[in-house]
Design a protein around this motif. Structure first.
Motif, PDB file in Angstrom:
ATOM      1  N   ASN A 203       0.624  -1.463   0.018  1.00  0.00           N
ATOM      2  CA  ASN A 203      -0.001   0.119  -0.196  1.00  0.00           C
ATOM      3  C   ASN A 203       0.796   1.320  -0.462  1.00  0.00           C
ATOM      4  N   ALA A 207       1.093   4.483  -2.331  1.00  0.00           N
ATOM      5  CA  ALA A 207       0.452   6.003  -2.311  1.00  0.00           C
ATOM      6  C   ALA A 207       1.244   6.990  -2.468  1.00  0.00           C
ATOM      7  N   ALA A 267      -2.878   7.440   8.395  1.00  0.00           N
ATOM      8  CA  ALA A 267      -2.500   6.524   7.283  1.00  0.00           C
ATOM      9  C   ALA A 267      -1.786   5.163   7.156  1.00  0.00           C
ATOM     10  N   LEU A 271      -2.704   2.223   5.791  1.00  0.00           N
ATOM     11  CA  LEU A 271      -1.719   0.926   5.122  1.00  0.00           C
ATOM     12  C   LEU A 271      -2.026   0.097   6.009  1.00  0.00           C
ATOM     13  N   CYS A 276      -6.750  -0.673   1.193  1.00  0.00           N
ATOM     14  CA  CYS A 276      -7.143   0.377   1.117  1.00  0.00           C
ATOM     15  C   CYS A 276      -7.425   1.841   0.548  1.00  0.00           C
ATOM     16  N   SER A 278      -7.633   5.039  -0.911  1.00  0.00           N
ATOM     17  CA  SER A 278      -6.688   5.933  -0.951  1.00  0.00           C
ATOM     18  C   SER A 278      -5.465   6.041   0.434  1.00  0.00           C
ATOM     19  N   PRO A 279      -4.305   5.173  -0.535  1.00  0.00           N
ATOM     20  CA  PRO A 279      -3.751   5.169   0.821  1.00  0.00           C
ATOM     21  C   PRO A 279      -2.783   6.559   0.501  1.00  0.00           C
ATOM     22  N   LYS A 280      -2.649   6.737   1.545  1.00  0.00           N
ATOM     23  CA  LYS A 280      -1.523   7.732   1.727  1.00  0.00           C
ATOM     24  C   LYS A 280       0.210   7.595   2.631  1.00  0.00           C
TER      25      LYS A 280
END
Length: 356
Positions: A203, A207, A267, A271, A276, A278-280
């Motif tokens: 993930n 990101a 975040a 992850l 996930c 919208s992984p950041k």
């Protein structure tokens, strides 16, 4: 001279629950162990008995044997042996290294004050046992076992770092990677599929926008993971990989960490999930690893408590000790002997006097 001891600081420990299911642990820290003062005052036979000071301090290590827990993994075993030797040599302590593990040792310290010391206590993993022991004033943290509290990360060989400075931090990977392998993908060695870090790494690659730039290699086990990394290095191939500390392999080869940026708890929660949306980006979660002392070490032997409050070790030094442990015939005892003989530059400040 009377030994004075005062408690002065309450610290709140917040331990991440993302990767390892950690709980919050709140504990009290005594940040001063007043350890100035001399030895025991001996009576003078020529003086009246009532002239002998009744408040003469006890020996630095007290009158009890000091038991030190050696946990079931190499770094903790080496630390137990190192501390046992330094305390015997510099404080004349009667020390004994005994077997231990996280849960059993924490429970025993919380109920009986034995062992007196646990040099590598991962408190977040036993928060349900650690918290009550602290609240009952049976155990306290002296200091962090290691100077760093982030034990996981991404790494690359030094030869790759030297020719590609843009790889030094996560923010620069997307721009730098296309020029590393002649336009091809660079191999990224992650961890086995059933490890939590495998999901986080996949993930995190998303990101950072690296999906088309790296080829994720999933090893079947720890042995294959090390083999893949070792083979790439021996052939001077470009490779990125996940690893953790303390660990011998990071000392045996010249690796450089990749700066993954700031830790973002929210975040990382995403992850760590298989799905996930919208992984950041985030660095891996910090963990609190402390030198745990039975409460009586602070109250009865403040000079010894002061020693442990100064005894934080850089992670890279433990990596080096574990590399020594991998040498033929080496044992935790022999590695500890070598450390005491050769690394006074590190431990000299531990045995010094005065507050930490």
């Amino acid at each position: 001279m009377r030994l004075l001891f005062r408690c002065c600081l309450t610290a709140l420990l917040l331990v991440s629950s993302v990767q390892h299911g950690f709980a919050q642990a709140s504990f009290t820290v005594l940040d001063q162990a007043q350890d100035s003062g001399g030895g025991v005052v001996q009576p003078d036979a020529t003086q009246p008995a009532d002239s002998v000071r009744p408040d003469a301090p006890p020996p630095p290590c007290g009158t009890q044997q000091l038991t030190i827990a050696s946990m079931g993994w190499p770094s903790a075993a080496v630390l137990a042996e190192i501390h046992a030797r330094l305390l015997r040599i510099h404080f004349a302590c009667d020390t004994q290294v005994i077997p231990g593990d996280l849960t059993a040792t924490t429970s025993s310290m919380g109920s009986s004050g034995q062992p007196a010391v646990a040099p590598e206590m991962w408190v977040g993993r036993v928060a349900d046992v650690w918290n009550p022991a602290v609240q009952a004033q049976m155990v306290r943290p002296a200091t962090n076992t290691y100077a760093s509290q982030v034990f996981e990360g991404w790494f690359m060989p030094d030869y790759l770092a030297a020719t590609n400075p843009g790889l030094a931090n996560a923010a620069g990977l997307k721009a730098a990677l296309p020029g590393v392998a002649g336009g091809g993908k660079v191999r990224f060695v992650t961890c086995p599929v059933d490890w939590a870090c495998s999901v986080i790494n996949r993930n995190l690659i998303k990101a950072l926008g690296l999906e088309g730039l790296v080829d994720i290699v999933v090893p079947a086990n720890r042995f294959e993971m090390d083999t893949l990394i070792g083979e790439a290095v021996s052939k001077q191939q470009p490779v990125l990989f996940y690893y953790w500390q303390p660990n011998a392999i990071l000392n045996q080869f010249s690796f450089k960490p990749i700066d993954l940026g700031a830790y973002d708890a929210e975040a990382l929660k995403c992850l760590a999930q298989i799905s996930c949306p919208s992984p950041k980006p985030s660095s891996f979660a910090p963990e609190t690893v402390v030198i745990a002392l039975a409460d009586r070490v602070f109250t009865e032997t403040p000079m010894i408590a002061g020693y442990f409050q100064r005894a934080s070790l850089p992670l890279k030094e433990m990596d080096a000790l574990l590399a020594q442990l991998n040498e033929a015939g080496a044992t935790p005892q022999s590695v500890a002997d070598r450390f005491v003989a050769e690394r006074q530059d590190i431990w000299k400040s531990w045995v010094g006097t005065g507050p930490p």
